[in-house]
Design a protein around this motif. Structure first.
Motif, mmCIF file in Angstrom:
data_model
loop_
_atom_site.group_PDB
_atom_site.id
_atom_site.type_symbol
_atom_site.label_atom_id
_atom_site.label_comp_id
_atom_site.label_asym_id
_atom_site.label_seq_id
_atom_site.Cartn_x
_atom_site.Cartn_y
_atom_site.Cartn_z
ATOM 1 N N PRO A 20 13.997 -3.430 -4.686
ATOM 2 C CA PRO A 20 13.467 -2.511 -3.674
ATOM 3 C C PRO A 20 13.309 -1.082 -4.201
ATOM 4 C CG PRO A 20 15.721 -3.183 -3.160
ATOM 5 C CD PRO A 20 15.237 -4.066 -4.247
ATOM 6 N N TRP A 21 14.094 -0.734 -5.221
ATOM 7 C CA TRP A 21 13.989 0.613 -5.792
ATOM 8 C C TRP A 21 12.700 0.792 -6.577
ATOM 9 C CZ3 TRP A 21 17.125 3.583 -3.380
ATOM 10 C CH2 TRP A 21 18.370 3.117 -2.978
ATOM 11 N N HIS A 22 12.044 -0.322 -6.896
ATOM 12 C CA HIS A 22 10.784 -0.256 -7.635
ATOM 13 C C HIS A 22 9.591 -0.649 -6.767
ATOM 14 C CE1 HIS A 22 13.498 -1.078 -11.332
ATOM 15 N NE2 HIS A 22 13.314 0.234 -11.170
ATOM 16 N N ALA A 23 9.791 -0.700 -5.466
ATOM 17 C CA ALA A 23 8.726 -1.124 -4.551
ATOM 18 C C ALA A 23 7.598 -0.093 -4.505
ATOM 19 C CB ALA A 23 9.286 -1.321 -3.143
ATOM 20 N N ARG A 24 6.378 -0.606 -4.438
ATOM 21 C CA ARG A 24 5.240 0.286 -4.228
ATOM 22 C C ARG A 24 5.220 0.738 -2.775
ATOM 23 N NH1 ARG A 24 0.307 -3.015 -6.814
ATOM 24 N NH2 ARG A 24 1.617 -4.788 -6.219
ATOM 25 N N MET A 25 4.610 1.883 -2.536
ATOM 26 C CA MET A 25 4.688 2.506 -1.221
ATOM 27 C C MET A 25 3.656 1.947 -0.254
ATOM 28 S SD MET A 25 4.923 6.575 -0.389
ATOM 29 C CE MET A 25 5.455 7.147 1.214
ATOM 30 N N VAL A 26 4.091 1.818 1.016
ATOM 31 C CA VAL A 26 3.229 1.431 2.123
ATOM 32 C C VAL A 26 3.111 2.632 3.043
ATOM 33 C CG1 VAL A 26 2.924 -0.227 4.007
ATOM 34 C CG2 VAL A 26 4.000 -0.951 1.892
ATOM 35 N N TYR A 27 2.021 2.683 3.846
ATOM 36 C CA TYR A 27 1.772 3.871 4.654
ATOM 37 C C TYR A 27 1.696 3.563 6.152
ATOM 38 C CZ TYR A 27 0.574 5.718 0.082
ATOM 39 O OH TYR A 27 0.617 6.089 -1.234
ATOM 40 N N PRO A 28 2.791 3.071 6.760
ATOM 41 C CA PRO A 28 2.796 2.883 8.207
ATOM 42 C C PRO A 28 2.849 4.240 8.895
ATOM 43 C CG PRO A 28 4.977 2.492 7.330
ATOM 44 C CD PRO A 28 4.080 2.731 6.150
ATOM 45 N N VAL A 29 2.329 4.314 10.119
ATOM 46 C CA VAL A 29 2.282 5.606 10.793
ATOM 47 C C VAL A 29 3.331 5.744 11.882
ATOM 48 C CG1 VAL A 29 -0.166 5.891 10.308
ATOM 49 C CG2 VAL A 29 0.539 4.795 12.437
ATOM 50 N N ASN A 30 4.012 4.686 12.246
ATOM 51 C CA ASN A 30 5.010 4.775 13.302
ATOM 52 C C ASN A 30 6.012 3.626 13.158
ATOM 53 O OD1 ASN A 30 3.678 2.456 14.390
ATOM 54 N ND2 ASN A 30 2.213 3.820 15.386
ATOM 55 N N ARG A 31 7.046 3.657 13.984
ATOM 56 C CA ARG A 31 8.091 2.640 13.887
ATOM 57 C C ARG A 31 7.582 1.270 14.296
ATOM 58 N NH1 ARG A 31 13.648 5.572 16.153
ATOM 59 N NH2 ARG A 31 13.782 7.142 14.484
ATOM 60 N N ALA A 32 6.654 1.237 15.249
ATOM 61 C CA ALA A 32 6.090 -0.047 15.668
ATOM 62 C C ALA A 32 5.379 -0.722 14.501
ATOM 63 C CB ALA A 32 5.136 0.157 16.843
ATOM 64 N N SER A 33 4.632 0.070 13.714
ATOM 65 C CA SER A 33 3.953 -0.483 12.556
ATOM 66 C C SER A 33 4.961 -1.001 11.539
ATOM 67 C CB SER A 33 3.070 0.586 11.909
ATOM 68 O OG SER A 33 2.016 0.978 12.765
ATOM 69 N N MET A 34 6.064 -0.295 11.369
ATOM 70 C CA MET A 34 7.091 -0.734 10.429
ATOM 71 C C MET A 34 7.719 -2.040 10.895
ATOM 72 S SD MET A 34 8.225 0.056 7.534
ATOM 73 C CE MET A 34 9.124 -1.250 6.725
ATOM 74 N N SER A 35 7.867 -2.203 12.209
ATOM 75 C CA SER A 35 8.411 -3.444 12.752
ATOM 76 C C SER A 35 7.479 -4.614 12.454
ATOM 77 C CB SER A 35 8.610 -3.311 14.264
ATOM 78 O OG SER A 35 8.994 -4.548 14.835
ATOM 79 N N VAL A 36 6.182 -4.367 12.562
ATOM 80 C CA VAL A 36 5.200 -5.404 12.240
ATOM 81 C C VAL A 36 5.286 -5.771 10.756
ATOM 82 C CG1 VAL A 36 2.735 -5.915 12.060
ATOM 83 C CG2 VAL A 36 3.632 -4.803 14.111
ATOM 84 N N LEU A 37 5.383 -4.762 9.897
ATOM 85 C CA LEU A 37 5.475 -5.017 8.463
ATOM 86 C C LEU A 37 6.709 -5.849 8.126
ATOM 87 C CD1 LEU A 37 4.440 -1.565 6.967
ATOM 88 C CD2 LEU A 37 3.140 -3.691 6.891
ATOM 89 N N GLU A 38 7.799 -5.586 8.810
ATOM 90 C CA GLU A 38 9.021 -6.347 8.554
ATOM 91 C C GLU A 38 8.814 -7.821 8.887
ATOM 92 O OE1 GLU A 38 13.809 -6.281 9.559
ATOM 93 O OE2 GLU A 38 12.463 -4.845 10.513
ATOM 94 N N LYS A 39 8.139 -8.098 10.004
ATOM 95 C CA LYS A 39 7.873 -9.490 10.367
ATOM 96 C C LYS A 39 6.930 -10.144 9.358
ATOM 97 C CE LYS A 39 8.696 -9.087 15.337
ATOM 98 N NZ LYS A 39 8.138 -9.256 16.704
ATOM 99 N N LEU A 40 5.915 -9.397 8.929
ATOM 100 C CA LEU A 40 4.964 -9.949 7.969
ATOM 101 C C LEU A 40 5.640 -10.248 6.630
ATOM 102 C CD1 LEU A 40 1.741 -7.798 8.564
ATOM 103 C CD2 LEU A 40 2.402 -9.964 9.606
ATOM 104 N N SER A 41 6.669 -9.485 6.310
ATOM 105 C CA SER A 41 7.353 -9.694 5.032
ATOM 106 C C SER A 41 8.093 -11.019 4.987
ATOM 107 C CB SER A 41 8.335 -8.539 4.763
ATOM 108 O OG SER A 41 9.471 -8.624 5.624
#
Length: 397
Positions: A20-41
């Protein structure tokens, strides 16, 4: 920034096992988007489906080698067709065709899907060169089948996508299924059964996957990236998703074999969805089906639409459709907004399509659609159907 967040980013963008320390960056704009990304992961990946990839033609390198040359033509066979990015868009293999003038990359005309002949082949600006030292047909590549035999890539239906991602457009992931015979500029996926091909096509044509592509900020969609996109396997929404994709994609007889594999009736010119409002509804349903298969809520689906797709949302709020579901041309829509129904004469409602030369008469009432409302309705309908049938999505197990 937490380690958990970095781990989600690594799972989405990087190879398995990446720290995770070498992860490339993602650009979510809010916490809801981050929640979606977590499910997609946590979703299965395309790489688990056994798909094969084709490099396609490189627009610069392979042209210099002599595989094809510039020239405007409508060919009589798909074996002579070289498709480019603007030819297709989301779940639509027939979006535009280049004008014979070929002035620039904007010199294209939108195709009339209602009037599309059953044997339609689009005009192309690149033509095969079979008289040079290179072998246009043999050098395009082969795929290895499960029985060990090798077959030409061009013998298969394939899923192509525009390699350059436009994060500022109404959609970022432009992808469609193309028929056997044709070649294309850039990459393609396939070499698997039709059901899997349609599953991936449906997912890639949905807002949840488009959202993921958009927030990664990746401009060049290479195979290594799309192979890591979320997939669905063994879920209860497959059949509906495949049928929706077939109705969107199978617009000519070149797609009849694909249609006949997943639908109950043989393909006819009346089989696919051709009218704009009906096609829009099928895409909305793909959004809901993808969300359900990825365990997203209706609220999460609507949130990513509202926050990440401002251009698409702007179109949805202003596009007008007539009583027959046809999208109202811009000039006609301007007249309507200026003076309303009473401010338009009979001749104002007649319009000739620039590609097909077919004259259409538009009928009142004109209306707009609410995509959030329609996605919620589709989500609730499919969710109730799954609950009624006692089916559980694989992502929830």
């Amino acid at each position: 920034m937490t380690l958990e967040t970095l781990n989600v980013w690594a799972q989405i963008l990087d190879e398995p096992g990446t720290s995770p320390w070498h992860a490339r960056m993602v650009y979510p704009v809010n916490r809801a988007s981050m929640s979606v990304l977590e499910k997609l992961s946590h979703a299965p990946r395309v790489r688990e489906l056994g798909m094969q990839y084709s490099r396609g033609w490189d627009e610069s390198i392979d042209r210099r080698k002599g595989y094809f040359e510039v020239g405007s033509r409508v060919n009589g066979s798909w074996k002579d067709v070289i498709l480019q990015g603007p030819h297709f868009t989301v779940a639509t293999p027939f979006a535009k065709q280049p004008n014979p003038t070929m002035k620039n990359n904007l010199d294209w005309t939108e195709l009339d899907l209602e009037a599309l002949p059953a044997d339609f082949i689009p005009r192309t600006s690149y033509q095969p060169n079979r008289s040079g030292e290179v072998d246009y047909d043999a050098d395009y590549g082969t795929w290895e089948m499960p029985n060990g035999t090798k077959t030409p890539v061009r013998d298969h239906y394939r899923l192509i996508w525009r390699q350059m991602a436009s994060t500022t457009g109404n959609r970022t992931m432009h992808t469609a299924v193309i028929p056997p015979g044709t070649t294309h500029i850039s990459f393609a996926a396939g070499g698997t059964d039709v059901a899997t091909l349609l599953d991936v096509s449906g997912m890639w044509s949905s807002l949840p996957i488009d959202f993921l592509v958009k927030v990664t900020g990746i401009a060049n969609l290479h195979v290594s990236f799309v192979d890591r996109l979320p997939a669905i396997r063994g879920t209860a929404v497959h059949e509906i998703l495949r049928r929706n994709v077939a109705r969107l994609v199978c617009l000519t007889e070149a797609y009849a074999p694909l249609w006949n594999e997943v639908m109950d009736t043989p393909w006819t010119p009346e089989s696919p969805a051709r009218v704009a409002a009906e096609r829009r509804q099928l895409l909305v349903e793909l959004d809901a089906l993808a969300a359900l298969s990825l365990a997203l809520t209706a609220d999460e689906l609507c949130t990513i639409y509202r926050t990440q797709f401002p251009v698409l949302r702007g179109y949805e709020q202003t596009d007008l459709y007539d009583a027959n579901g046809r999208k109202v041309p811009q000039e006609m829509a301007k007249l309507y907004r200026k003076g309303g129904k009473d401010g338009m004469a009979a001749e104002d409602l007649r319009w000739t399509h620039p590609q097909s030369a077919v004259e259409y008469t538009f009928e009142f009432p004109f209306r707009t659609f609410d995509r959030e409302e329609d996605m919620r309705e589709a989500y609730a309908r499919f969710s109730a159907m799954l609950e009624r049938d006692g089916q559980i999505l694989a992502t929830e197990v």
